[in-house]
Design an enzyme around this catalytic site. Structure first.
Site, PDB file in Angstrom:
ATOM      1  N   ASP A 647       9.027  10.896 -27.322  1.00 41.59           N
ATOM      2  CA  ASP A 647       8.073  11.196 -26.258  1.00 41.59           C
ATOM      3  C   ASP A 647       7.239  12.391 -26.705  1.00 41.59           C
ATOM      4  O   ASP A 647       7.596  13.083 -27.659  1.00 41.59           O
ATOM      5  CB  ASP A 647       8.844  11.512 -24.977  1.00 41.59           C
ATOM      6  CG  ASP A 647       7.926  11.874 -23.828  1.00 41.59           C
ATOM      7  OD1 ASP A 647       6.896  11.208 -23.668  1.00 41.59           O
ATOM      8  OD2 ASP A 647       8.241  12.827 -23.102  1.00 41.59           O
ATOM      9  N   LYS A 648       6.116  12.611 -26.046  1.00 45.30           N
ATOM     10  CA  LYS A 648       5.280  13.748 -26.421  1.00 45.30           C
ATOM     11  C   LYS A 648       5.492  14.926 -25.471  1.00 45.30           C
ATOM     12  O   LYS A 648       5.951  15.989 -25.864  1.00 45.30           O
ATOM     13  CB  LYS A 648       3.799  13.367 -26.442  1.00 45.30           C
ATOM     14  CG  LYS A 648       2.901  14.503 -26.954  1.00 45.30           C
ATOM     15  CD  LYS A 648       1.438  14.172 -26.840  1.00 45.30           C
ATOM     16  CE  LYS A 648       0.937  14.315 -25.426  1.00 45.30           C
ATOM     17  NZ  LYS A 648       0.945  15.729 -24.942  1.00 45.30           N
ATOM     18  N   SER A 824       3.617   6.739  -9.865  1.00 47.75           N
ATOM     19  CA  SER A 824       3.137   6.238 -11.148  1.00 47.75           C
ATOM     20  C   SER A 824       2.239   5.023 -11.019  1.00 47.75           C
ATOM     21  O   SER A 824       1.480   4.725 -11.941  1.00 47.75           O
ATOM     22  CB  SER A 824       4.325   5.895 -12.050  1.00 47.75           C
ATOM     23  OG  SER A 824       5.151   4.951 -11.412  1.00 47.75           O
TER      24      SER A 824
END
Length: 1522
Positions: A647-648, A824
């Site tokens: 993940d970033k 989301s």
């Protein structure tokens, strides 16, 4: 809220409470489908709501709002419905069909006692043995022991033969018991935690008498064991009061009264308890000790709805007056004289009350401290500040007048931010035990399920008029959502108390339904080891079969020596003799299957996990977190990782958000020099060190100037110099009006939107000046509100109906009518605010694509164009962007919408779907204000770690929810990308698989492949990293297409050819799908690393999952196999501990099989000379002790301590790791080579003594010979043990004193045992064998010769290989001896220094000649479509060698702009002009290039959302969001 007929009593709409319905992350399935199966709930887990947790793609067509009808009570009588719904009755007798014949409730609810331990005192022995005998080796040895008890099979001492298995079972059982005892202690501590539960009243939902017989037996057994333990303990230690457990002390100690304690300071003054104002306060205060309810009478209550603007807040989130409203017993209100609002208060909505004012109760009920395990469904409980929640509880009332409470869900979902929960409106008069007795209501609840973010239920009751005792009453209902529910495992914070009722207990609570979901993982070596054990079983079978056949044939021949020396056969006939010999051979050759291998591997892996945990260089001091192994059995997989999926946000970056820039009304503000900007400048050949130093100096000067200007403009007491992150002096000037009233108004409106559109919690710290901090559900939101505070728009707290702000020194109240929260799928949040002037304004912030699709049609063309440019530049700098917009709503429109909203909020079925549909209708026709840009900096050491992992041959893929531009620039700044790469931006302009396949074929042709099965087979065998020539970037929409079955193979092969892969805008399920595609498609070892709930899916899918214990939460950690504090620790975990563990276990297992082959085949060769009758060459004790004592320690410590090179060299030479990627340390070839070596050495070990005794025999000094089989066995066994231990030493890299000592002890042990054992006459024929054999010179000479002959081939091959065919590690070890790595001793823990990329000198860094670039006809400004920034063209996507036209630089084929940097309003904006200068070079590309980012054609400027009545059109480039 309760549903009443809608009335229009006034032209002014009623302000309503905020409904926090949107904390669920994704719209759930329909209500009926949701109830079919509890198991199905596990597939509907939602992601969290921060920006990094976005789902891929855009919102789908909104269902038409066809009028949401009020639901009627369709429920039937009884407890639980057939579809799983439950009805919980409070002070209402159960209906007849809800009771059984004995009057007990039909519904059976789970106990609140939790047992995570596997065993009980009664079940430990049978259950543990059952689990242990799942191991096939244990079953085999149990079978051998059973055979040995039949003397017909020739075992000399069957009791002694069972010792090895008993030892292994006992050791394993002790280990399991210790682990389970710890779990039991934790279980008991939790189950016996104190809670205040209502007692002396009738909970009709459960029956105390209905206890099963088995449960009574278990309880009696447990009590007996506990009493015995306490009795033993009391004999040894005298227990003092201070030694009591926490639960025992809690039940002994009274709790402070609620009016004598404070939990939180107010915003502007110290808190004054609402219960300590007048004399009646003591009577109404919530006592912390178990006392009965006060007698009926007047109660002091605050009237929080009558607050004047000038009054101060009472708490950090609510305002109250100092005066009280007295509520008499009959429910009438009378206000004492004092300050009252001059304006007419808005009529409050009537919500009803669960209390029946006419109900007669005995008044015996009271809250008593009890254990958690005693809590049952339907109980009333009271929870106090900092207490944990014992079960899933519906909140009836809280200590705060607005019914709010705050919980920390760290134990549940890993997030550390406080969450707001609301009490039911109808329960807010319930404060005491007497009130609980007087309630009459039913809660209709959905069945238990694992979704942490969703709950649907409702409370139904009969509302009676307190003025009319004969009134039959009105049926009322109030919906219950997840925001009215406290979940087990959470902790109450910043709230004195809450009172609620229990709806789910024990295993039915959400935390328990979510526990144990982490899949069980086995290492690759462990999976392959099973086959090797099977091979040994096959070898054993043939050995036994050969023995049985030959022995039977010998008996059938006659005239053999057997006929002269045996008194007949045991079986009586040859066939039966052969059958008996077969099973006797199983006993004789039992050591071929290594019984001690499994327990030895458990010991080794446990030690390796301890070493990992104890590595201080992987300890993260900031959060006090070491590297923590959660799965101890996969440490060797860490040494074979080929692909890392990361993940970033929060993983590569710090997840500490800082507001850096913004665009307001077409003007860009803010100064920042980001790492991504430095990476972009490096690609242009700019010296980033010089440029960075210059930029930081300028930012420091501007920061000082801005602070001075802010204090001149307004002496903000909440502004702290060290917390200012938004550096923009020109913003302050514009806020003063230097750029005109229009810009001043726009700046104020922008900051006002940031201060009002949020769900943050304020906390005030006393001091001079005071300090206000914000607790938000996402760090982005806290950063936005903090910047508004720094600029003079400070959120002070919340009143009962709204928010109080300090705007440039002036306090204002804004009524919050509705809050439509972020999730989301919506990708936006909105707040509907009644302004002080009476207007209703909707403020909306969210993803640019969401906001762009909802703007007014045909308006703000230039502003949208300019804002898109600014946000595009912000994204290029690696900043996270959001858009802000607003809409003015008239009263009639709001009333009509709010009516639909109330009905949707009251729905029991599909509430989330209906609310989202209603919210979508109001969030249209918006007006753009501007955009924000927030920086999430890279963690320390990320670029160096990525470079190091790449040198080791590991491929890193980044799977993130961020934009394409942001991901690309972060890729450059962290060494994933460089300007020598051809950047392939994979785009599909049409949402069709055919278009995606054509695009794949085009890119595959670049590498000369077609994606065939043969190419996939070749790719599986090729573990070499691809050349650094290509990188691919793909977004969630395109990824959805290429992950389809018929395209995934082509996409996989395309990615295999690329050095780096960045997947942007991906959902959690897509992350897991990518990991599965690579893991299964290429048959490689994968590792996933992340920090958030949206990373759990890929963490569990990968072979090894690593969670980062970061700032935001620990849910990823809870689901991971290893937990670390920072990404940089991954280099030590993989390159040091992973490589060591893999090499150690591979060598250990090979040596284990080898030593068993040598020993067993030495026995096998002996059978040749005794007609295969399974006679024992060795004494039986040798057979038992060979694996337990004589050869166990060296091989185990080889697996624990062996090192080829130390940790510093492992990091300095990461290429050593590649042998693990290629799986060269352990393979079937190596297994069979060691087996062959063992067979050769067994031949030497047996035939050397045989050849010694074949021509002659030797006599001792007493005249006895030593040629009997037992003494020849001493010759053979001693030489074999020496050979095995020296062979293990020869295969060990690290020869230190401990290893040499262990080998020596193991060799001496067989001589010691032989001497001790044969000294006793109980050894029978073996008596005095030691002095007789050891006194022979031939023994010592033979042993020496045997060792030399056995080890000579291995030594010769090793010497030849290291001299003429050295491996990498051999060369490095030689260089270490030469002192070439001595410089590493200067480092405490070697972390290779980062290498700054320099500008490329290749012609790729030069602009392409416009003459060869082709022509592009520019469009007129009014004809050109304007795209939101996330779908706009990028200037970093053209390369003459690539298929997308990307050269990996910021230069394009278009003509460079001749414009000079344009400062806005003729004032210097250094950072803006710096980026604008770079941006001007790529302006033609931005405006005219068709090379869009991966989300291109998401939607046009003119969105279908602009007109509610417009028909949805699905032409290319336009969204069908309706």
């Amino acid at each position: 809220m309760a549903i009443q007929p809608y009335e229009e009593d006034s032209n002014v709409s009623n302000p309503i409470k905020r409904i926090r319905w949107a904390t669920q992350r994704v719209t759930g399935t329909s209500g009926q489908k949701k109830r079919h199966s509890i198991i199905d709930r596990f597939h509907h887990k939602k992601t969290t709501s921060s920006e990094k947790k976005r789902e891929s793609g855009n919102s789908t067509d909104s269902p038409p709002l066809e009028g949401i009808q009020e639901e009627t009570d369709t429920s039937t009588e009884g407890g639980d419905h057939e579809d799983g719904r439950r009805r919980i009755f409070f002070n209402i007798p159960l209906p007849a069909d809800a009771r059984d014949e004995e009057g007990h409730p039909l519904a059976r609810y789970a106990r609140n006692k939790i047992r995570t331990a596997k065993y009980t005192p009664l079940s430990f022995i049978p259950k543990n043995l059952f689990f242990q005998f799942h191991n096939i080796a244990n079953i085999y040895f149990l079978f051998v022991i059973v055979l040995a008890f039949f003397s017909i099979f020739g075992a000399s001492n069957p009791g002694l033969g069972s010792v090895p298995l008993i030892v292994i079972l006992f050791v394993t059982a002790v280990k399991d018991a210790i682990e389970d005892w710890r779990r039991t202690v934790l279980d008991n501590e939790l189950n016996n935690s104190p809670v205040h539960r209502l007692v002396d009243w009738n909970n009709v939902n459960t029956s105390e008498d209905d206890v099963s017989l088995w449960r009574r037996i278990k309880k009696a057994t447990t009590r007996g064991i506990v009493r015995t333990f306490k009795l033993i303990k009391s004999k040894t230690t005298k227990k003092s009061r201070n030694q009591k457990t926490y639960a025992q002390r809690a039940l002994d100690e009274p709790r402070l009264s609620g009016d004598t304690r404070r939990t939180r300071n107010s915003i502007m003054s110290s808190r004054t308890s609402i219960h300590s104002v007048e004399g009646n306060a003591d009577e109404d205060a919530i006592q912390m000790t178990p006392v009965p309810s006060p007698s009926p009478g007047q109660r002091g209550t605050t009237d929080s709805s009558r607050l004047s603007p000038g009054e101060r807040p009472d708490t950090a989130f609510s305002y109250e007056e100092d005066n009280l409203v007295l509520e008499t017993a009959d429910g009438k209100l009378s206000a004492p004289k004092g300050n009252q609002r001059e304006s007419v208060p808005v009529p409050a909505k009537f919500y009803g009350s669960l209390i029946d004012p006419f109900k007669n109760v005995p008044g015996k009920a009271r809250f008593k401290k009890d254990y958690w395990k005693s809590v049952q469904v339907g109980d009333f409980v009271r929870i106090y500040n900092k207490d944990q929640i014992p079960a899933d509880i519906v909140i009836l009332n809280t200590s705060d007048p607005d019914g709010a409470c705050y919980v920390e869900t760290k134990n549940l979902d890993g997030e550390t931010n406080l969450k707001v929960r609301q009490a039911l409106h109808s329960g807010r008069k319930i404060k005491h035990a007497r009130d609980c007795e007087k309630t009459e209501f039913v809660i209709e609840s959905e069945p238990p399920h694992a979704n942490l973010y969703q709950y649907s239920g409702g409370a139904r009751w009969t509302q009676k008029d307190p003025r009319k005792s004969d009134d039959p009453g009105t049926q009322m209902a109030e919906p219950i959502s997840i925001n009215n529910l406290l979940l087990r495992g959470c902790s109450l914070r910043n709230t004195e108390w809450i009172l609620g009722v229990v709806v789910f207990t024990g295993q039915e609570t959400k935390i328990m339904l979510n526990s144990g979901m982490t899949p069980s993982k086995r290492s690759r070596i462990a999976r392959e080891l099973n086959w090797d054990v099977i091979y040994n079983f096959i070898i054993l079978f043939f050995m036994c079969l050969l023995s049985g056949i030959i022995n039977g044939v010998v008996w059938s021949q006659g005239n053999n020596s057997l006929d002269y020396f045996e008194f007949g056969s045991i079986g009586g006939k040859p066939s039966l003799d052969g059958f008996i010999t077969f099973w006797a051979s199983v006993i004789l050759f039992q050591n071929l299957v290594p019984i001690s291998l499994y327990i030895s591997l458990e010991i080794i892996r446990t030690c390796q996990a301890f070493f990992i945990y104890s590595d201080t260089y992987m300890y993260y001091e900031k959060v006090d977190y070491p590297c923590t192994p959660k799965s101890w059995n996969i440490s060797d997989d860490l040494g074979q990782i080929e692909y890392i999926f990361s993940d970033k946000t929060g993983t590569l970056t710090q997840n500490v958000m800082e507001f850096k820039k913004c665009s307001i009304n077409g003007t860009a503000y803010g100064e920042a020099y980001t790492e991504a900007l430095a990476g972009m400048q490096r690609r242009q050949g700019i010296d980033t060190e010089v440029e960075g130093e210059k930029a930081h100096k300028q930012i420091a000067l501007d920061r000082v100037r801005m602070l001075e200007d802010l204090r001149k403009l307004h002496p903000n007491p909440y502004l702290h110099d060290d917390e200012l992150t938004f550096v923009a002096p020109d913003f302050v000037n514009d806020l003063e009006g230097q750029a005109g009233e229009e810009q001043k108004s726009a700046n104020e409106h922008f900051m006002l939107a940031l201060a009002l559109c949020h769900t943050v919690i304020t906390e005030r710290t006393a001091g001079n000046p005071p300090k206000i901090e914000f607790k938000a559900q996402s760090p982005d939101e806290a950063a936005l509100v903090a910047t508004a505070r720094d600029c003079g728009f400070t959120v002070l707290g919340r009143s009962n109906e709204g928010i109080y702000l300090n705007v440039m020194g002036e306090e204002r109240e804004y009524i919050v009518l509705n809050t439509l929260e972020f999730n989301s799928s919506r990708k936006r949040m909105s707040a509907i605010i009644r302004m002080p002037n009476g207007k209703i304004i909707l403020f909306c912030k969210g993803a640019d694509s969401m906001i762009w699709s909802r703007l007014k049609k045909g308006e703000q063309q230039q502003l949208r164009k300019t804002t898109a440019e600014h946000l595009e530049m912000f994204a290029r700098e690696g900043l996270r962007t959001l858009c802000v917009a607003y809409k003015e709503i008239d009263e009639a429109e709001y009333k009509a919408w709010n009516k639909e909203h109330d009905l949707a909020a009251a729905a029991i079925v599909d509430r989330e779907d209906k609310l989202e549909t209603v919210s979508d209708t109001i969030e249209r026709e918006l007006t753009l204000i501007g955009g924000t840009a927030i920086e999430d900096r890279l963690q320390d050491g990320v670029p160096d770690t990525i470079e190091l992992l790449a040198d080791a041959g590991i491929k890193l893929w980044v799977l993130t929810g961020d934009k394409v531009e942001t991901a690309i620039n972060i890729g450059f700044s962290c060494n994933l990308l460089n300007n020598n790469m051809d950047l392939i931006v994979f785009k599909v302009q049409e949402d069709e698989a055919g278009a995606a396949e054509a695009e794949l074929d085009k890119h595959l042709a670049t590498f000369g492949i077609k994606g065939s099965d043969e190419e996939l087979k070749a790719a599986r065998k090729n573990h070499q990293p691809p050349g650094p020539t290509h990188a691919i970037v793909i977004d969630g929409d395109a990824l959805k297409l290429v992950l389809e079955d018929h395209l995934s193979q082509k996409f996989l092969l395309l990615c295999k050819e690329c050095k780096s892969v960045l997947c942007c805008r991906v959902s959690p399920s897509q992350k897991a799908a990518v990991v599965q595609m690579v893991k299964d498609g290429l048959d490689v070892m994968t590792l996933s690393i992340g920090d958030g709930a949206n990373d759990v899916a890929m963490i569990q899918e990968a072979d090894v999952g690593v969670g980062i214990a970061g700032e935001e939460g620990r849910q990823a950690v809870m689901s991971s196999d290893y937990a670390i504090g920072q990404f940089r620790f991954l280099q030590r975990l993989i390159l040091v501990h992973g490589r060591w563990s893999y090499r150690r276990l591979a060598e250990t297992i090979a040596n284990f099989f080898y030593k068993n082959i040598v020993w067993t085949f030495a026995l096998f060769w002996y059978q040749i000379y005794n007609d295969w009758d399974c006679s024992y060459l060795f004494d039986y004790t040798y057979i038992l002790l060979v694996n337990l004592a004589f050869t166990s320690l060296p091989v185990i410590f080889m697996g624990i301590l062996d090192q080829d090179v130390n940790d510093k060299v492992s990091l300095a030479v990461p290429q050593l790791y590649r042998r693990g990627i290629e799986r060269l340390e352990w393979s079937q070839t190596k297994f069979w080579l060691y087996m062959g070596d063992g067979i050769y050495q067994s031949l030497i070990c047996f035939f050397m003594p045989y050849l010694l005794f074949a021509p002659a025999t030797f006599n001792t000094s007493s005249g006895l010979n030593v040629n009997d089989n037992k003494r020849v066995g001493v010759y053979t066994a001693s030489a074999t043990i020496v050979v095995v231990n020296v062979y293990i030493l020869l295969n060990t890299f690290r020869w230190d004193w401990l290893m040499l000592l262990l080998v020596s002890i193991s060799i001496l042990l067989i001589w010691f045992w032989t001497g001790v054992y044969t000294a006793s006459s109980s050894s029978d024929q073996f008596y005095q064998a030691a002095p007789e054999v050891y006194g022979q010179l031939s023994f010592w000479v033979l042993t020496l010769l045997t060792v030399c002959l056995c080890l000579l081939p291995r030594f010769t091959i090793k010497a030849f290989q290291k001299i003429y065919r050295p491996l990498d590690v051999d060369i490095i070890r030689e260089q270490i001896r030469q002192g070439r790595f001595k410089h590493l001793d200067n480092y405490e823990a070697y972390i290779p220094p980062g290498k700054l990329p320099t500008g490329s000198s290749s012609d790729l860094s030069q602009p392409v000649d416009a003459a060869t670039a082709g022509t592009h006809a520019p469009l007129e400004d009014d004809e050109r479509p304007i795209y939101p920034p996330s779908v706009a063209a990028t200037g970093t996507t053209h390369n003459p060698r690539s298929q997308t036209g990307s050269d990996g630089t910021d230069y394009t084929r278009h003509k460079t702009s001749l414009e000079v940097p344009r400062p806005s309003f003729d004032r210097p904006r250094p950072s803006f002009d710096r980026i604008r200068s770079s941006m001007d070079q790529i302006r033609p590309s931005f405006e005219a290039s068709n090379d869009f980012t991966s989300a291109n054609l998401l939607m046009r400027m003119e969105s279908s959302h602009s007109d509610v009545r417009a028909q949805s059109r699905t032409r290319p480039g336009q969204s069908s969001l309706r």
